[in-house]
Design an enzyme around this catalytic site. Structure first.
Site, PDB file in Angstrom:
ATOM      1  N   LYS A 193      32.499 107.563  85.475  1.00 53.79           N
ATOM      2  CA  LYS A 193      33.356 106.705  84.646  1.00 53.79           C
ATOM      3  C   LYS A 193      34.245 107.665  83.855  1.00 53.79           C
ATOM      4  CE  LYS A 193      34.277 105.049  81.004  1.00 53.79           C
ATOM      5  NZ  LYS A 193      35.580 105.171  80.291  1.00 53.79           N
ATOM      6  N   GLY A 246      31.538 114.198  75.752  1.00 52.07           N
ATOM      7  CA  GLY A 246      32.312 113.354  74.846  1.00 52.07           C
ATOM      8  C   GLY A 246      31.862 113.559  73.415  1.00 52.07           C
ATOM      9  N   SER A 247      32.086 112.555  72.599  1.00 54.35           N
ATOM     10  CA  SER A 247      31.818 112.713  71.173  1.00 54.35           C
ATOM     11  C   SER A 247      30.325 112.566  70.859  1.00 54.35           C
ATOM     12  CB  SER A 247      32.607 111.672  70.387  1.00 54.35           C
ATOM     13  OG  SER A 247      32.156 110.387  70.746  1.00 54.35           O
ATOM     14  N   THR A 248      29.938 113.095  69.732  1.00 53.18           N
ATOM     15  CA  THR A 248      28.541 113.012  69.306  1.00 53.18           C
ATOM     16  C   THR A 248      28.143 111.561  69.021  1.00 53.18           C
ATOM     17  OG1 THR A 248      28.581 115.279  68.509  1.00 53.18           O
ATOM     18  CG2 THR A 248      26.928 113.849  67.521  1.00 53.18           C
ATOM     19  N   GLY A 251      27.474 110.076  72.273  1.00 55.53           N
ATOM     20  CA  GLY A 251      26.278 110.752  72.797  1.00 55.53           C
ATOM     21  C   GLY A 251      25.000 110.067  72.319  1.00 55.53           C
ATOM     22  N   GLU A 268      27.107 117.070  76.493  1.00 56.83           N
ATOM     23  CA  GLU A 268      28.021 118.075  75.932  1.00 56.83           C
ATOM     24  C   GLU A 268      28.855 117.358  74.900  1.00 56.83           C
ATOM     25  OE1 GLU A 268      26.554 120.968  78.213  1.00 56.83           O
ATOM     26  OE2 GLU A 268      28.096 121.218  76.677  1.00 56.83           O
ATOM     27  N   CYS A 302      36.614 121.013  73.117  1.00 58.52           N
ATOM     28  CA  CYS A 302      35.385 120.870  72.325  1.00 58.52           C
ATOM     29  C   CYS A 302      35.006 122.148  71.602  1.00 58.52           C
ATOM     30  CB  CYS A 302      34.256 120.437  73.256  1.00 58.52           C
ATOM     31  SG  CYS A 302      34.077 121.526  74.672  1.00 58.52           S
ATOM     32  N   GLU A 402      34.855 116.871  63.308  1.00 55.80           N
ATOM     33  CA  GLU A 402      35.687 117.278  64.437  1.00 55.80           C
ATOM     34  C   GLU A 402      37.002 116.495  64.400  1.00 55.80           C
ATOM     35  OE1 GLU A 402      34.468 116.220  68.439  1.00 55.80           O
ATOM     36  OE2 GLU A 402      34.766 118.317  68.981  1.00 55.80           O
TER      37      GLU A 402
HETATM   38  P1  NAP Z   1      34.246 109.599  73.531  1.00 53.39           P
HETATM   39  O1  NAP Z   1      34.899 108.543  72.763  1.00 53.39           O
HETATM   40  O2  NAP Z   1      32.817 109.873  73.279  1.00 53.39           O
HETATM   41  O3  NAP Z   1      34.514 109.260  75.061  1.00 53.39           O
HETATM   42  C1  NAP Z   1      33.996 110.006  76.115  1.00 53.39           C
HETATM   43  C2  NAP Z   1      33.707 109.096  77.291  1.00 53.39           C
HETATM   44  O4  NAP Z   1      32.690 108.167  76.935  1.00 53.39           O
HETATM   45  C3  NAP Z   1      34.907 108.248  77.718  1.00 53.39           C
HETATM   46  O5  NAP Z   1      34.878 108.088  79.109  1.00 53.39           O
HETATM   47  C4  NAP Z   1      34.631 106.945  77.007  1.00 53.39           C
HETATM   48  O6  NAP Z   1      35.316 105.862  77.563  1.00 53.39           O
HETATM   49  C5  NAP Z   1      33.139 106.838  77.162  1.00 53.39           C
HETATM   50  N1  NAP Z   1      32.489 105.945  76.226  1.00 53.39           N
HETATM   51  C6  NAP Z   1      32.932 105.479  75.023  1.00 53.39           C
HETATM   52  N2  NAP Z   1      32.028 104.659  74.462  1.00 53.39           N
HETATM   53  C7  NAP Z   1      30.983 104.583  75.313  1.00 53.39           C
HETATM   54  C8  NAP Z   1      29.733 103.911  75.293  1.00 53.39           C
HETATM   55  N3  NAP Z   1      29.352 103.125  74.275  1.00 53.39           N
HETATM   56  N4  NAP Z   1      28.892 104.073  76.336  1.00 53.39           N
HETATM   57  C9  NAP Z   1      29.230 104.876  77.369  1.00 53.39           C
HETATM   58  N5  NAP Z   1      30.407 105.528  77.453  1.00 53.39           N
HETATM   59  C10 NAP Z   1      31.278 105.398  76.433  1.00 53.39           C
HETATM   60  O7  NAP Z   1      34.972 110.971  73.361  1.00 53.39           O
HETATM   61  P2  NAP Z   1      36.548 111.222  73.307  1.00 53.39           P
HETATM   62  O8  NAP Z   1      36.962 111.041  71.896  1.00 53.39           O
HETATM   63  O9  NAP Z   1      37.220 110.489  74.363  1.00 53.39           O
HETATM   64  O10 NAP Z   1      36.587 112.753  73.710  1.00 53.39           O
HETATM   65  C11 NAP Z   1      36.601 113.748  72.778  1.00 53.39           C
HETATM   66  C12 NAP Z   1      35.184 114.208  72.446  1.00 53.39           C
HETATM   67  O11 NAP Z   1      34.606 114.838  73.585  1.00 53.39           O
HETATM   68  C13 NAP Z   1      35.167 115.235  71.366  1.00 53.39           C
HETATM   69  O12 NAP Z   1      34.113 114.955  70.483  1.00 53.39           O
HETATM   70  C14 NAP Z   1      34.892 116.529  72.113  1.00 53.39           C
HETATM   71  O13 NAP Z   1      34.278 117.538  71.372  1.00 53.39           O
HETATM   72  C15 NAP Z   1      34.020 116.074  73.206  1.00 53.39           C
HETATM   73  N6  NAP Z   1      34.052 117.034  74.308  1.00 53.39           N
HETATM   74  C16 NAP Z   1      32.974 117.836  74.477  1.00 53.39           C
HETATM   75  C17 NAP Z   1      32.981 118.791  75.481  1.00 53.39           C
HETATM   76  C18 NAP Z   1      31.803 119.706  75.654  1.00 53.39           C
HETATM   77  O14 NAP Z   1      31.701 120.334  76.709  1.00 53.39           O
HETATM   78  N7  NAP Z   1      30.911 119.800  74.680  1.00 53.39           N
HETATM   79  C19 NAP Z   1      34.081 118.917  76.315  1.00 53.39           C
HETATM   80  C20 NAP Z   1      35.176 118.085  76.119  1.00 53.39           C
HETATM   81  C21 NAP Z   1      35.141 117.141  75.100  1.00 53.39           C
HETATM   82  P3  NAP Z   1      36.761 105.460  76.955  1.00 53.39           P
HETATM   83  O15 NAP Z   1      37.663 106.535  77.289  1.00 53.39           O
HETATM   84  O16 NAP Z   1      37.105 104.184  77.602  1.00 53.39           O
HETATM   85  O17 NAP Z   1      36.547 105.311  75.471  1.00 53.39           O
END
Ligand code: NAP
Ligand code: MG
Length: 499
Positions: A193, A246-248, A251, A268, A302, A402
């Site tokens: 996804k 994705g975000s904490t 997570g 991650e 990230c 963040e």
């Molecule tokens: P996010 O909101 O957590 O989204 C990540 C993914 O999760 C997206 O595909 C999102 O879909 C999906 N998602 C959202 N809510 C969900 C739920 N309740 N259940 C399952 N999946 C769900 O993160 P983001 O803001 O898009 O991305 C930025 C974050 O990613 C930052 O915190 C960054 O640090 C982190 N990141 C970490 C790494 C690492 O390797 N540690 C690498 C890159 C990014 P939608 O797009 O439709 O919301």
């Protein structure tokens, strides 16, 4: 002379974008959402619609997981390690051949400068090649026997089954490989996804995999919203493992959803990484290194080193050079070859980052560069000037939360002990950086910093053969290296009585 904007010209070259809405990719076929609904995805450089994506819900996820399960138990289980390795090498070839298209799609979709996405080719090729090698490189063991009698004890490994992968928008082309690379190397199948803001390269890659000979149904993609398709995937009782980037905040939800069937989970998550510049650092390298450690990909990385700690004795000079460097960065159209930074991924993300700029001011930090949305020709896109906050304290929100944008917080320190204490005073532990020519400082700090990845006199390099795992709320499970592949495997022990 063609007077269309460069991005529009690039868009017109991509056949993938011209043939209607983008559906789910399930069982090697394009399949619309069962509800018939779709969502828009935008080009962040222009604010214009780029494509229509299928809006996946539980029933679409169910269909994809069922195909992934059948394929896992069926034809895919008969592929030998050698066949999977050979397949992955064919995938490398096909990705190389189509790389310009993939890079263009990625830049159109999430706004990174084309120069940067093109330069990421090596990283992609190395990563997929690494997984090809790993397909031949996992095995159980024969355990030296300590049991009475004539026993042979051995362990065998087996793929965990169906893997759910959920990825963010900041670098989808490479992020997806941390899931599908592990799946293809071990014999798992996957349902991905991607993020609603940048799903196109994931879809196109899935199609290319089938072209390379990966059987239909091994890698499936369901697009849609996190709270719908993402949630359905993470809660699905027939998904054995979930790999999430994705975000904490999300997570935490993934962990809760995984409880339904005790999925194996790898996470991650976010970061607020420290980058520490000591007085003996080579500033010729440290200034651009620390600055680009935050600004690269418009701060949407990230491991961005967003808390820059500088030793007091070099503070004045460092700040002057850093601000000067930041103001000279060319922010602009991702398709202009001179552009160093493109837009943020979406209007929502721009607003979020801008709200942190406001918070920084309210908290008493000094805005020394940037902080403004760019206008003129860039007014329709989501562009923010590289932003420096000076006089930041580690307990301010801009130093704790963040931001995921090109916003650097500068914090002054006096002693090594103080730097270490401040660096570790964070809920996160993803990355860290050190700029020093003193080996004693290096040695103490590299052992002392609680983070999964530390760069010394450099920033941002990654080798797929090297594993890392975030400390604290930056997630768990190893990403990269042999242990990454182990996460896709069960281990079982066999006791054979030879008498
Ligand atoms: P996010 O909101 O957590 O989204 C990540 C993914 O999760 C997206 O595909 C999102 O879909 C999906 N998602 C959202 N809510 C969900 C739920 N309740 N259940 C399952 N999946 C769900 O993160 P983001 O803001 O898009 O991305 C930025 C974050 O990613 C930052 O915190 C960054 O640090 C982190 N990141 C970490 C790494 C690492 O390797 N540690 C690498 C890159 C990014 P939608 O797009 O439709 O919301
Ligand atoms: Mg987009």
């Amino acid at each position: 002379m063609n007077e269309l904007p460069l991005g529009t010209q690039a868009q017109q070259r991509i056949a993938f974008l011209s043939n209607g809405p983008k559906n789910h990719f399930i069982d090697g076929k394009w399949q619309p959402s069962m509800s018939g609904e779709s969502i828009d995805t935008f080009n962040p450089a222009t604010g214009q619609r780029l494509a229509l994506l299928a809006r996946g819900r539980t029933e679409d996820v169910n269909a994809a997981v069922s195909v992934a399960r059948k394929t896992f138990e069926g034809p895919w289980s008969r592929f030998t390690p050698h066949q999977r390795a050979t397949l992955l090498m064919r995938v490398v070839e096909i990705l190389e051949k189509n790389y310009e298209e993939l890079a263009t799609l990625e830049s159109l979709d999430m706004g990174a400068p084309l120069k940067r996405t093109l330069a990421m080719k090596n990283v992609l090729v190395q990563t997929v090649t690494y997984f090809a090698a790993q397909a031949l490189n996992w095995a159980g063991t024969t355990v030296p026997n300590s049991l009475p009698g004539n026993f042979t004890t051995l362990t065998i490994k087996a793929p965990v089954g169906v893997v759910g992968g959920i990825i963010p928008w900041n670098a989808p082309l490479i992020s997806m490989w941390w899931i599908i690379g592990g799946a293809l190397a071990t014999g798992c199948t996957a349902v991905i996804k991607p993020a609603e803001d940048a799903s196109l390269t994931t879809l196109r890659t899935a199609e290319l995999l089938v072209e390379a000979g990966v059987p239909a149904g091994v890698i499936n993609v369901v697009t849609g919203l996190g709270g719908e398709a993402g949630e359905a995937l993470s809660a699905h009782a027939d998904v054995d493992r979930i790999v999430f980037t994705g975000s904490t905040v999300t997570g935490r939800k993934i962990i809760q959803a995984s409880a339904v069937n005790m999925k194996r989970v790898q996470l991650e998550l976010g970061g607020k990484s420290p980058d520490i510049v000591f007085s003996d650092a080579n500033l010729e390298k440290a200034v651009p290194g620390a600055a680009m450690g935050v600004y690269t990909n418009s701060g949407q990385i990230c491991t961005a080193g967003t808390r820059v700690f500088v030793q007091r004795s070099i503070r004045e000079e460092f700040v002057e050079r850093l601000v000067d460097f930041s103001k000279k960065i060319k922010v602009g159209d991702p398709f202009d070859p001179d552009t160093q930074l493109g837009p943020l991924v979406s209007e929502q993300q721009l607003k979020r980052v801008m709200s942190y700029v406001e918070v920084g001011g309210q908290e008493g930090a000094r805005l020394s560069a940037g902080g403004t949305r760019l206008g003129g020709e860039l007014a329709n896109g989501y562009y923010l000037a590289p932003t420096v906050f000076d006089d930041v304290h580690n307990n301010m929100r801009i130093a704790r939360e963040e931001i995921f944008g090109p916003v650097l917080s500068l914090i002054t320190f006096d002693t090594e002990e103080e730097a270490l204490k401040l660096a570790n005073d964070t809920p996160y532990g993803l990355g860290g950086g050190l700029w020093t020519s003193n080996i004693r400082t290096l040695s103490r700090m590299m052992h002392g910093i609680k983070a999964g990845k530390i760069w010394v006199n450099c920033w941002g390099l990654n080798d797929p053969a090297a594993g890392f795992a975030g400390y604290k709320q930056s997630g768990y499970g190893v990403k990269g290296g042999k242990d990454h592949v182990e996460g896709f495997l069960y281990e079982k022990t066999i006791y054979i009585n030879g008498d």
